[in-house]
Design a protein around this motif. Sequence first.
Motif, PDB file in Angstrom:
ATOM      1  N   GLY A   1      31.094  32.815  36.452  1.00 38.74           N
ATOM      2  CA  GLY A   1      31.567  32.861  37.866  1.00 38.74           C
ATOM      3  C   GLY A   1      30.509  33.589  38.303  1.00 38.74           C
ATOM      4  N   PHE A   2      28.847  33.768  37.932  1.00 36.37           N
ATOM      5  CA  PHE A   2      27.516  34.432  38.707  1.00 36.37           C
ATOM      6  C   PHE A   2      27.755  33.246  39.245  1.00 36.37           C
ATOM      7  CE2 PHE A   2      23.044  35.200  38.835  1.00 36.37           C
ATOM      8  CZ  PHE A   2      23.058  36.538  38.715  1.00 36.37           C
ATOM      9  N   VAL A   3      27.485  31.744  39.474  1.00 36.30           N
ATOM     10  CA  VAL A   3      26.718  31.186  40.444  1.00 36.30           C
ATOM     11  C   VAL A   3      27.947  31.098  41.652  1.00 36.30           C
ATOM     12  CG1 VAL A   3      26.477  29.194  40.369  1.00 36.30           C
ATOM     13  CG2 VAL A   3      25.695  29.670  38.545  1.00 36.30           C
ATOM     14  N   TYR A   4      28.664  31.686  41.328  1.00 38.07           N
ATOM     15  CA  TYR A   4      29.607  31.420  42.679  1.00 38.07           C
ATOM     16  C   TYR A   4      30.233  32.930  42.985  1.00 38.07           C
ATOM     17  CZ  TYR A   4      31.993  27.821  40.100  1.00 38.07           C
ATOM     18  OH  TYR A   4      32.072  26.657  39.572  1.00 38.07           O
ATOM     19  N   GLY A   5      29.011  33.507  42.440  1.00 36.19           N
ATOM     20  CA  GLY A   5      28.905  35.200  43.301  1.00 36.19           C
ATOM     21  C   GLY A   5      30.395  35.604  43.118  1.00 36.19           C
ATOM     22  N   LEU A   6      31.125  34.697  41.637  1.00 33.79           N
ATOM     23  CA  LEU A   6      32.235  35.804  41.687  1.00 33.79           C
ATOM     24  C   LEU A   6      32.418  36.119  40.239  1.00 33.79           C
ATOM     25  CD1 LEU A   6      34.877  33.726  43.849  1.00 33.79           C
ATOM     26  CD2 LEU A   6      33.697  35.925  44.710  1.00 33.79           C
ATOM     27  N   ASN A   7      31.754  37.328  39.747  1.00 34.33           N
ATOM     28  CA  ASN A   7      31.244  38.036  38.343  1.00 34.33           C
ATOM     29  C   ASN A   7      33.028  38.034  37.145  1.00 34.33           C
ATOM     30  OD1 ASN A   7      28.668  37.967  37.934  1.00 34.33           O
ATOM     31  ND2 ASN A   7      28.593  38.972  39.427  1.00 34.33           N
ATOM     32  N   SER A   8      33.194  37.301  36.547  1.00 30.72           N
ATOM     33  CA  SER A   8      34.681  37.480  35.579  1.00 30.72           C
ATOM     34  C   SER A   8      33.832  37.733  34.724  1.00 30.72           C
ATOM     35  CB  SER A   8      35.099  36.107  35.704  1.00 30.72           C
ATOM     36  OG  SER A   8      34.664  35.155  35.364  1.00 30.72           O
ATOM     37  N   SER A   9      32.887  37.565  33.676  1.00 31.72           N
ATOM     38  CA  SER A   9      32.503  37.510  32.441  1.00 31.72           C
ATOM     39  C   SER A   9      31.441  38.309  32.391  1.00 31.72           C
ATOM     40  CB  SER A   9      33.219  36.539  31.384  1.00 31.72           C
ATOM     41  OG  SER A   9      32.426  35.626  31.978  1.00 31.72           O
ATOM     42  N   ILE A  10      30.463  38.627  31.084  1.00 33.79           N
ATOM     43  CA  ILE A  10      29.620  38.873  30.980  1.00 33.79           C
ATOM     44  C   ILE A  10      28.936  38.120  29.611  1.00 33.79           C
ATOM     45  CG2 ILE A  10      29.767  41.209  32.016  1.00 33.79           C
ATOM     46  CD1 ILE A  10      29.655  42.258  29.601  1.00 33.79           C
ATOM     47  N   PRO A  11      27.650  37.868  29.160  1.00 30.89           N
ATOM     48  CA  PRO A  11      27.877  36.964  27.992  1.00 30.89           C
ATOM     49  C   PRO A  11      28.283  37.716  26.691  1.00 30.89           C
ATOM     50  CG  PRO A  11      25.855  37.532  29.198  1.00 30.89           C
ATOM     51  CD  PRO A  11      26.742  38.633  29.383  1.00 30.89           C
ATOM     52  N   ASP A  12      28.942  36.664  25.912  1.00 28.30           N
ATOM     53  CA  ASP A  12      29.508  37.583  24.997  1.00 28.30           C
ATOM     54  C   ASP A  12      29.257  38.322  23.550  1.00 28.30           C
ATOM     55  OD1 ASP A  12      31.101  35.582  25.887  1.00 28.30           O
ATOM     56  OD2 ASP A  12      30.984  33.747  24.244  1.00 28.30           O
ATOM     57  N   PHE A  13      27.504  37.865  23.217  1.00 29.23           N
ATOM     58  CA  PHE A  13      26.918  38.848  22.362  1.00 29.23           C
ATOM     59  C   PHE A  13      26.542  40.393  22.922  1.00 29.23           C
ATOM     60  CE2 PHE A  13      23.487  36.241  25.038  1.00 29.23           C
ATOM     61  CZ  PHE A  13      22.642  37.924  25.128  1.00 29.23           C
ATOM     62  N   ILE A  14      27.027  40.996  24.116  1.00 30.09           N
ATOM     63  CA  ILE A  14      26.549  42.192  24.261  1.00 30.09           C
ATOM     64  C   ILE A  14      28.163  43.021  24.343  1.00 30.09           C
ATOM     65  CG2 ILE A  14      26.768  43.459  26.780  1.00 30.09           C
ATOM     66  CD1 ILE A  14      25.190  41.970  28.023  1.00 30.09           C
ATOM     67  N   GLU A  15      28.175  44.046  23.052  1.00 35.67           N
ATOM     68  CA  GLU A  15      28.878  44.720  23.288  1.00 35.67           C
ATOM     69  C   GLU A  15      29.272  46.026  24.377  1.00 35.67           C
ATOM     70  OE1 GLU A  15      28.805  46.099  19.205  1.00 35.67           O
ATOM     71  OE2 GLU A  15      29.020  44.274  18.225  1.00 35.67           O
ATOM     72  N   LEU A  16      30.513  46.178  24.201  1.00 38.01           N
ATOM     73  CA  LEU A  16      30.896  47.156  25.461  1.00 38.01           C
ATOM     74  C   LEU A  16      31.782  48.358  24.360  1.00 38.01           C
ATOM     75  CD1 LEU A  16      30.766  44.930  28.933  1.00 38.01           C
ATOM     76  CD2 LEU A  16      28.993  46.966  28.214  1.00 38.01           C
ATOM     77  N   GLU A  17      32.208  49.534  25.404  1.00 40.84           N
ATOM     78  CA  GLU A  17      32.772  50.274  25.233  1.00 40.84           C
ATOM     79  C   GLU A  17      34.135  50.844  26.347  1.00 40.84           C
ATOM     80  OE1 GLU A  17      33.196  52.029  22.279  1.00 40.84           O
ATOM     81  OE2 GLU A  17      30.960  51.089  21.773  1.00 40.84           O
ATOM     82  N   HIS A  18      33.359  50.553  27.547  1.00 45.53           N
ATOM     83  CA  HIS A  18      34.578  50.616  28.405  1.00 45.53           C
ATOM     84  C   HIS A  18      34.419  49.063  29.156  1.00 45.53           C
ATOM     85  CE1 HIS A  18      34.455  54.581  27.965  1.00 45.53           C
ATOM     86  NE2 HIS A  18      32.392  54.416  28.622  1.00 45.53           N
ATOM     87  N   THR A  19      35.353  48.846  30.211  1.00 44.27           N
ATOM     88  CA  THR A  19      35.935  48.099  30.812  1.00 44.27           C
ATOM     89  C   THR A  19      34.513  48.226  32.295  1.00 44.27           C
ATOM     90  OG1 THR A  19      38.314  48.061  30.206  1.00 44.27           O
ATOM     91  CG2 THR A  19      37.506  47.230  32.803  1.00 44.27           C
ATOM     92  N   LEU A  20      34.230  46.560  32.420  1.00 40.90           N
ATOM     93  CA  LEU A  20      33.020  46.768  33.405  1.00 40.90           C
ATOM     94  C   LEU A  20      34.029  46.642  35.080  1.00 40.90           C
ATOM     95  CD1 LEU A  20      30.771  44.892  32.170  1.00 40.90           C
ATOM     96  CD2 LEU A  20      30.737  47.228  32.269  1.00 40.90           C
ATOM     97  N   SER A  21      33.304  47.544  35.801  1.00 37.98           N
ATOM     98  CA  SER A  21      32.582  46.715  37.286  1.00 37.98           C
ATOM     99  C   SER A  21      32.853  45.323  37.835  1.00 37.98           C
ATOM    100  CB  SER A  21      33.093  48.002  38.373  1.00 37.98           C
ATOM    101  OG  SER A  21      31.558  48.865  38.076  1.00 37.98           O
ATOM    102  N   GLU A  22      33.081  44.967  38.663  1.00 43.88           N
ATOM    103  CA  GLU A  22      32.228  44.189  39.256  1.00 43.88           C
ATOM    104  C   GLU A  22      30.722  44.344  39.374  1.00 43.88           C
ATOM    105  OE1 GLU A  22      32.336  40.220  41.426  1.00 43.88           O
ATOM    106  OE2 GLU A  22      33.475  40.955  39.761  1.00 43.88           O
ATOM    107  N   ASP A  23      30.449  45.665  40.031  1.00 42.92           N
ATOM    108  CA  ASP A  23      29.001  45.470  39.715  1.00 42.92           C
ATOM    109  C   ASP A  23      28.356  45.596  38.569  1.00 42.92           C
ATOM    110  OD1 ASP A  23      30.915  48.145  40.128  1.00 42.92           O
ATOM    111  OD2 ASP A  23      29.069  48.436  39.815  1.00 42.92           O
TER     112      ASP A  23
END
Length: 401
Positions: free
Chosen positions: A37-59
Amino acid sequence: MNPSSAGWIEKYGSVVQKHQNAFPTFEALYATLKKSGFVYGLNSSIPDFIELEHTLSEDEKAKINLLHALFFTYRTNGGQDYSIFIEQVFKFYEILNISRAGFFDKWFTGSKTSAKLEKLMTSRIYIEDNIISKTFNSLITNSLLFIDVLLFKHFLNDRTALKEKAEEIEYLAINITYHALSAKELDRNDNKLSQLLASSLTYISCAENSFDGSYRERLLNNKDNWENRYLLDMACLTVWEDHSLDYTESEFIFGIGKDLGFDNTIISTSITDITQFFKLNFDTIPYLKEKNLAMQFYDSMGKLVKKLILRNSKRLHKELSQSAELVGLLSNSTIRDLSDEEKKKVQNQLLDIFKSIPSLAIFILPGGAILLPIFIKLIPKLLPSAFDENRIDEEDNNNIN
């Protein structure tokens, strides 16, 4: 990785070392950035190889995707060294004069280029550099961030007139979207989209430009393939956001596609991609959500306070452990209403703690007290999960170029 605390850009650098060849071409990168969604300005996900501990906000998703897109643009342009990449991006934004420092940034920006870039990118993500404005405005992230990627690609190829190019791309993008809106029957979501796009402009002003179709000659003269692909996708986003595409809208899209120099296959693919994106993400796209002002305020503040607690959980745990009385009162607040005297005591002790943790300075600013009830409600549930997501292990650190 935590994109809301210091060190996240260097952390990304340590993580991405094992995935340097993930996108051998810019076309492969572009396809992935559309799915996220980054191209559209609507970020729904991030790269698969990045591990996260928390749910991310839009920003936070926007921050990661912007850095990710810039890095692999650098990689597909022949770049290798991550530290050189950081310097290049910082120089790029300096040329564009993107240096709006917020209130906290002026206090806490470090001397390293990566630290300065973190603050700079934060100012680039937000439409408004104002906490209260963002609270009352669900359209918090810049919807035209992919233009930065196109400009960085232009910059890496040693092309001149970067600011003029920035103005040109924004001019064409906003004209195409406004023209696309005129090709359909408008609804409230269309108004939201137009407001979001207009608010995201950096290099031109809506007040100083006309949207009467006179942009077409400049469009025909633009020969950059990826700029034109982006403009086509923005046109598709504009006409497809209501999940429908009538004959007039279809005619408009194929007409724009032809003007941009694309055959029917590429145009159809662009329509298919936006259709699939909305199908998968319609329920999570921020600007399509309807909420009354009170609910929007409470939800936004709740998310902000929750993020601040999680990002500073170690420090909070240490500070609270030194005040048994405060911990007792916070615990009691979950099962009964505190007296006025107890509330005052909690407030004063919490404000003393916030003064020692820079990231929580928002609570001691004028009006910051309105956040305390939300903080008190969330702290007993969230405090036990303490960690530091941006710590770079020695092994990872040795891998950074």
